[in-house]
Design a protein around this motif. Structure first.
Motif, PDB file in Angstrom:
ATOM      1  N   ASN A 154      12.418  12.850 -28.879  1.00  0.00           N
ATOM      2  CA  ASN A 154      11.596  11.644 -28.952  1.00  0.00           C
ATOM      3  C   ASN A 154      12.133  10.561 -28.019  1.00  0.00           C
ATOM      4  O   ASN A 154      11.344   9.876 -27.338  1.00  0.00           O
ATOM      5  CB  ASN A 154      11.546  11.118 -30.384  1.00  0.00           C
ATOM      6  CG  ASN A 154      10.623  11.929 -31.268  1.00  0.00           C
ATOM      7  OD1 ASN A 154       9.763  12.651 -30.778  1.00  0.00           O
ATOM      8  ND2 ASN A 154      10.793  11.802 -32.572  1.00  0.00           N
ATOM      9  N   THR A 185      10.089   9.222 -24.759  1.00  0.00           N
ATOM     10  CA  THR A 185       9.859   7.780 -24.670  1.00  0.00           C
ATOM     11  C   THR A 185      10.237   7.265 -23.286  1.00  0.00           C
ATOM     12  O   THR A 185       9.499   6.486 -22.670  1.00  0.00           O
ATOM     13  CB  THR A 185      10.667   7.038 -25.749  1.00  0.00           C
ATOM     14  OG1 THR A 185      10.182   7.412 -27.040  1.00  0.00           O
ATOM     15  CG2 THR A 185      10.536   5.527 -25.592  1.00  0.00           C
ATOM     16  N   GLU A 186      11.378   7.728 -22.775  1.00  0.00           N
ATOM     17  CA  GLU A 186      11.808   7.332 -21.435  1.00  0.00           C
ATOM     18  C   GLU A 186      10.819   7.800 -20.377  1.00  0.00           C
ATOM     19  O   GLU A 186      10.470   7.038 -19.456  1.00  0.00           O
ATOM     20  CB  GLU A 186      13.190   7.917 -21.132  1.00  0.00           C
ATOM     21  CG  GLU A 186      14.317   7.358 -21.966  1.00  0.00           C
ATOM     22  CD  GLU A 186      15.641   8.088 -21.728  1.00  0.00           C
ATOM     23  OE1 GLU A 186      16.669   7.608 -22.222  1.00  0.00           O
ATOM     24  OE2 GLU A 186      15.626   9.140 -21.047  1.00  0.00           O
ATOM     25  N   ALA A 201       7.533   5.895 -20.400  1.00  0.00           N
ATOM     26  CA  ALA A 201       7.685   4.541 -19.873  1.00  0.00           C
ATOM     27  C   ALA A 201       7.560   4.505 -18.350  1.00  0.00           C
ATOM     28  O   ALA A 201       7.233   3.453 -17.771  1.00  0.00           O
ATOM     29  CB  ALA A 201       9.036   3.964 -20.293  1.00  0.00           C
ATOM     30  N   GLU A 207       4.970   6.954 -33.220  1.00  0.00           N
ATOM     31  CA  GLU A 207       5.728   6.088 -32.314  1.00  0.00           C
ATOM     32  C   GLU A 207       5.417   6.393 -30.851  1.00  0.00           C
ATOM     33  O   GLU A 207       5.184   5.481 -30.049  1.00  0.00           O
ATOM     34  CB  GLU A 207       7.227   6.224 -32.589  1.00  0.00           C
ATOM     35  CG  GLU A 207       8.079   5.266 -31.765  1.00  0.00           C
ATOM     36  CD  GLU A 207       9.552   5.344 -32.114  1.00  0.00           C
ATOM     37  OE1 GLU A 207      10.352   4.636 -31.464  1.00  0.00           O
ATOM     38  OE2 GLU A 207       9.917   6.104 -33.037  1.00  0.00           O
ATOM     39  N   LEU A 208       5.396   7.677 -30.499  1.00  0.00           N
ATOM     40  CA  LEU A 208       5.086   8.053 -29.126  1.00  0.00           C
ATOM     41  C   LEU A 208       3.602   7.875 -28.816  1.00  0.00           C
ATOM     42  O   LEU A 208       3.233   7.482 -27.697  1.00  0.00           O
ATOM     43  CB  LEU A 208       5.488   9.502 -28.868  1.00  0.00           C
ATOM     44  CG  LEU A 208       6.983   9.759 -28.662  1.00  0.00           C
ATOM     45  CD1 LEU A 208       7.258  11.253 -28.638  1.00  0.00           C
ATOM     46  CD2 LEU A 208       7.472   9.098 -27.380  1.00  0.00           C
ATOM     47  N   GLN A 225       2.791   4.436 -27.752  1.00  0.00           N
ATOM     48  CA  GLN A 225       3.169   4.203 -26.357  1.00  0.00           C
ATOM     49  C   GLN A 225       2.094   4.747 -25.421  1.00  0.00           C
ATOM     50  O   GLN A 225       1.717   4.094 -24.438  1.00  0.00           O
ATOM     51  CB  GLN A 225       4.519   4.852 -26.084  1.00  0.00           C
ATOM     52  CG  GLN A 225       5.141   4.477 -24.752  1.00  0.00           C
ATOM     53  CD  GLN A 225       6.530   5.086 -24.581  1.00  0.00           C
ATOM     54  OE1 GLN A 225       7.045   5.749 -25.481  1.00  0.00           O
ATOM     55  NE2 GLN A 225       7.130   4.886 -23.415  1.00  0.00           N
TER      56      GLN A 225
END
Length: 235
Positions: free
Chosen positions: A90, A94-95, A98, A130-131, A134
């Motif tokens: 995760n 996330t990185e 982004a 959460e992802l 994003q």
């Protein structure tokens, strides 16, 4: 909904009222980012992510994907080890998200076209909330009436739970909905829920079957194409 007849009830028995969108590989070309993260996770765990392993986890829920990776690498799936791998993947995704998530061909216009027709819409993804939040920064929350994520249902795809929940939140029966998917896992979930499915493969081939219509792209999505797909799925 506007006065549009997308399907003749005498032909298919029910009219199209909602579109349920998969995310990874369907709207966003994010499977390639997951490829990077999964490969790195396998290395982190002391193994190698083979093509066969990657295809086995494509479109799977997080618990299923991790279970398959541990099994393929012959690792002991202790709760601590699996939780640690989940946190690692995760954080890495996330990185990567982004840095920017590319769209699938035609997907941005397809979202707008479905909204213009006036159909109710949902995002239905095995990706955890959460992802997904994003990713919604790229997709645009205005395109969806509701969103359902993999950690919000008892079981993720290929089980029907995500699609059943999405239809219920829209106030529809699954039979009134067209799911749009790219993977065998997602298509199986949608059919099991009772939806018709438009399949636009991304990384792997998806088997044909009842209530499935295959196209190579989302380009050209609009009222006419929706009507054509809906009729074909009920032929």
């Amino acid at each position: 909904m506007p006065d549009l007849v997308l399907a003749d009830p005498a032909v298919v028995g029910v009219t199209l009222e909602g579109v349920l969108w998969d995310m990874d590989g369907t709207l966003l070309d994010s499977e390639k980012l997951w490829d990077v993260a999964m490969g790195e996770l396998a290395t982190e765990l002391g193994g190698v992510m083979t093509e066969q392993m990657r295809h086995a986890v494509l479109g799977a829920s997080a618990p299923d994907a991790l279970a398959r990776i541990f099994a393929a690498l012959d690792l002991d799936p202790t709760p601590t080890a699996v939780a640690g791998a989940g946190d690692w993947i995760n954080a890495r995704v996330t990185e990567l998200f982004a840095l920017g998530i590319p769209w699938r061909p035609g997907a941005r216009d397809a979202l707008r076209a479905v909204r213009a027709v006036g159909l109710r819409t949902a995002l239905v993804t095995n990706t955890e909330r959460e992802l997904a939040e994003q990713a919604l920064d790229t997709l645009g929350r205005e395109h969806f009436d509701v969103t359902v994520c993999g950690d919000e249902v008892p079981s993720g795809k290929p089980q029907p739970d995500p699609y059943l929940r999405a239809a219920a939140l829209l106030g529809l029966e699954p039979a009134q909905c067209l799911a749009i998917e790219d993977s065998p896992t997602g298509a199986a979930a949608a059919v099991a829920a009772g939806c018709a499915v438009l399949v636009v493969p991304c990384e792997v081939d998806v088997p044909t079957g009842p209530r499935r219509v295959h196209r190579t792209t989302l380009e050209g999505m609009g009222e006419s194409m929706l009507a054509s797909v809906w009729r074909a799925a009920h032929a």
